[in-house]
Design a protein around this motif. Structure first.
Motif, mmCIF file in Angstrom:
data_model
loop_
_atom_site.group_PDB
_atom_site.id
_atom_site.type_symbol
_atom_site.label_atom_id
_atom_site.label_comp_id
_atom_site.label_asym_id
_atom_site.label_seq_id
_atom_site.Cartn_x
_atom_site.Cartn_y
_atom_site.Cartn_z
ATOM 1 N N MET A 196 -0.580 11.982 -24.539
ATOM 2 C CA MET A 196 0.576 12.745 -25.052
ATOM 3 C C MET A 196 0.857 12.208 -26.443
ATOM 4 S SD MET A 196 2.715 12.789 -21.512
ATOM 5 C CE MET A 196 1.721 11.439 -20.881
ATOM 6 N N ILE A 197 -0.091 12.503 -27.340
ATOM 7 C CA ILE A 197 -0.043 11.959 -28.698
ATOM 8 C C ILE A 197 -0.449 13.049 -29.694
ATOM 9 C CG2 ILE A 197 -0.626 9.640 -27.854
ATOM 10 C CD1 ILE A 197 -3.477 10.009 -28.875
ATOM 11 N N VAL A 198 -0.024 12.879 -30.942
ATOM 12 C CA VAL A 198 -0.479 13.802 -31.987
ATOM 13 C C VAL A 198 -1.876 13.366 -32.451
ATOM 14 C CG1 VAL A 198 1.852 14.432 -32.742
ATOM 15 C CG2 VAL A 198 0.697 12.476 -33.817
ATOM 16 N N GLU A 199 -2.625 14.297 -32.987
ATOM 17 C CA GLU A 199 -3.980 14.052 -33.485
ATOM 18 C C GLU A 199 -4.861 13.290 -32.477
ATOM 19 O OE1 GLU A 199 -3.438 12.315 -37.412
ATOM 20 O OE2 GLU A 199 -2.856 14.285 -38.170
ATOM 21 N N PRO A 200 -4.888 13.753 -31.224
ATOM 22 C CA PRO A 200 -5.608 13.008 -30.193
ATOM 23 C C PRO A 200 -7.110 12.910 -30.451
ATOM 24 C CG PRO A 200 -4.986 15.188 -29.376
ATOM 25 C CD PRO A 200 -4.294 15.012 -30.696
ATOM 26 N N TRP A 201 -7.658 13.858 -31.223
ATOM 27 C CA TRP A 201 -9.115 13.858 -31.455
ATOM 28 C C TRP A 201 -9.579 12.589 -32.166
ATOM 29 C CZ3 TRP A 201 -5.619 17.163 -33.742
ATOM 30 C CH2 TRP A 201 -5.382 16.982 -35.110
ATOM 31 N N LYS A 202 -8.648 11.922 -32.875
ATOM 32 C CA LYS A 202 -9.036 10.701 -33.599
ATOM 33 C C LYS A 202 -9.400 9.548 -32.664
ATOM 34 C CE LYS A 202 -6.279 11.450 -37.732
ATOM 35 N NZ LYS A 202 -5.075 11.021 -38.476
ATOM 36 N N TYR A 203 -8.991 9.660 -31.400
ATOM 37 C CA TYR A 203 -9.123 8.511 -30.499
ATOM 38 C C TYR A 203 -10.121 8.727 -29.361
ATOM 39 C CZ TYR A 203 -4.870 7.592 -33.061
ATOM 40 O OH TYR A 203 -3.969 7.418 -34.067
ATOM 41 N N HIS B 84 -3.529 17.496 -25.017
ATOM 42 C CA HIS B 84 -2.609 18.632 -24.952
ATOM 43 C C HIS B 84 -3.032 19.735 -25.902
ATOM 44 C CE1 HIS B 84 0.793 18.249 -22.234
ATOM 45 N NE2 HIS B 84 0.388 17.001 -22.171
ATOM 46 N N TYR B 85 -3.082 20.956 -25.374
ATOM 47 C CA TYR B 85 -3.363 22.139 -26.180
ATOM 48 C C TYR B 85 -2.432 22.186 -27.396
ATOM 49 C CZ TYR B 85 -3.210 27.006 -27.623
ATOM 50 O OH TYR B 85 -3.233 28.141 -28.374
ATOM 51 N N GLU B 86 -1.158 21.858 -27.193
ATOM 52 C CA GLU B 86 -0.153 21.970 -28.261
ATOM 53 C C GLU B 86 -0.406 20.992 -29.405
ATOM 54 O OE1 GLU B 86 0.514 21.249 -25.075
ATOM 55 O OE2 GLU B 86 1.589 22.959 -24.227
ATOM 56 N N ALA B 87 -1.253 19.984 -29.173
ATOM 57 C CA ALA B 87 -1.511 18.972 -30.203
ATOM 58 C C ALA B 87 -2.775 19.276 -31.002
ATOM 59 C CB ALA B 87 -1.644 17.596 -29.539
ATOM 60 N N ILE C 4 -10.731 23.400 -31.441
ATOM 61 C CA ILE C 4 -10.746 23.064 -30.009
ATOM 62 C C ILE C 4 -12.163 22.955 -29.427
ATOM 63 C CG2 ILE C 4 -10.058 23.861 -27.693
ATOM 64 C CD1 ILE C 4 -7.359 24.663 -28.881
ATOM 65 N N PRO C 5 -13.066 23.924 -29.653
ATOM 66 C CA PRO C 5 -14.400 23.780 -29.045
ATOM 67 C C PRO C 5 -15.118 22.490 -29.468
ATOM 68 C CG PRO C 5 -14.061 26.026 -29.800
ATOM 69 C CD PRO C 5 -12.903 25.223 -30.337
ATOM 70 N N ASP C 6 -15.049 22.153 -30.747
ATOM 71 C CA ASP C 6 -15.719 20.927 -31.213
ATOM 72 C C ASP C 6 -15.095 19.672 -30.606
ATOM 73 O OD1 ASP C 6 -17.505 22.314 -32.711
ATOM 74 O OD2 ASP C 6 -16.447 22.045 -34.631
ATOM 75 N N ILE C 7 -13.788 19.696 -30.491
ATOM 76 C CA ILE C 7 -13.089 18.533 -29.920
ATOM 77 C C ILE C 7 -13.493 18.359 -28.452
ATOM 78 C CG2 ILE C 7 -10.801 17.671 -29.224
ATOM 79 C CD1 ILE C 7 -9.733 18.998 -31.873
ATOM 80 N N LEU C 8 -13.554 19.464 -27.719
ATOM 81 C CA LEU C 8 -13.925 19.378 -26.299
ATOM 82 C C LEU C 8 -15.367 18.888 -26.150
ATOM 83 C CD1 LEU C 8 -12.193 22.595 -24.889
ATOM 84 C CD2 LEU C 8 -11.302 20.260 -24.986
#
Ligand code: DX5
Ligand code: ZN
Length: 219
Positions: free
Chosen positions: A68-75, A90-93, A99-103
């Protein structure tokens, strides 16, 4: 689909974290839920990487990490190194286009891939990404704090998602988190959820019998 419980250590006595993990193991649960909050995406701050690594060292349970954090892809890589097995963002973040690349990055780092929606977000926003997902977390309270009341309207949302997953024939788990106890777990399960996060009920209600609950859900 088999039903699982995922006890949330947000509600445990953090001074006795190892004992809490042993309690999860004894209960017959096979997941443990770790809530990561940054005080920005949600108005509360909880655990960070050291807790995930510490839990990893002492158990084989599936580490179900809820960011439950902002910019979660960084971690993503960091949580993989800490030993997370499932990573929920979170979708909202997330910026929609990425989204596809992050997943895919979550999967490339060896973890199961999950997205979550807050109570006010329509679950249909996730439909374009179903093929990239192992699990969807439907928040049944506003994220940020344990001990809140289950939002009854969640059942419709779970059922809508369940229908779409069935229609597409995909093996996606539906997780619920927030206010789940011996009675609300039934409602969520009847609607189609199969992974249940429990904080307060699991760690603080002496009358809650996890072993029995898992048996009944799978009966
Ligand atoms: C809330 C967290 C939950 C929390 C649930 O934002 O995501 O995992 O621990 O706690 P209970 O079961 O007490 O609602
Ligand atoms: Zn959670």
């Amino acid at each position: 689909m088999e039903k699982h419980i995922s006890p949330s250590i947000l509600a445990c006595d953090i001074l006795h974290l190892e004992e809490a993990i042993r309690k999860v193991e004894r209960s017959g649960a096979d997941y443990v839920h770790i809530d990561i909050m940054d005080g920005v995406f949600v108005p509360n701050i909880s655990f960070g990487m050291p807790i995930v690594s510490a839990v990893r060292k002492i158990t084989e349970l599936t580490l179900d990490v809820h960011l439950m954090i902002v910019e979660p892809w960084k971690y993503i890589e960091t949580f993989a190194k800490c030993g997370a097995d499932i990573l929920t963002l979170h979708y909202e973040a997330l910026p929609e286009k990425q989204i596809p690349d992050i997943l895919r990055a979550i999967r490339q780092n060896g973890m199961k891939v999950a997205l979550s929606v807050k109570p006010k977000t329509e679950v249909s926003v996730l439909f374009p990404y179903l093929e990239l997902l192992d699990m969807i977390l439907i928040m049944t309270v506003e994220p940020g704090f344990g001990g809140q009341k289950y939002i009854p309207e969640s059942a419709d949302k779970i059922a809508t998602l369940h229908r779409e997953i069935q229609r597409q024939g995909l093996p996606i788990h539906i997780q619920v988190d927030g206010g789940i106890n011996a009675s609300t777990i039934r409602d969520a399960s009847d609607a189609g959820a199969n992974v249940f996060v429990l904080g307060t009920a699991f760690f603080t209600d002496p009358s809650f019998d996890a072993n029995q609950t898992i048996k009944e859900l799978n009966a």
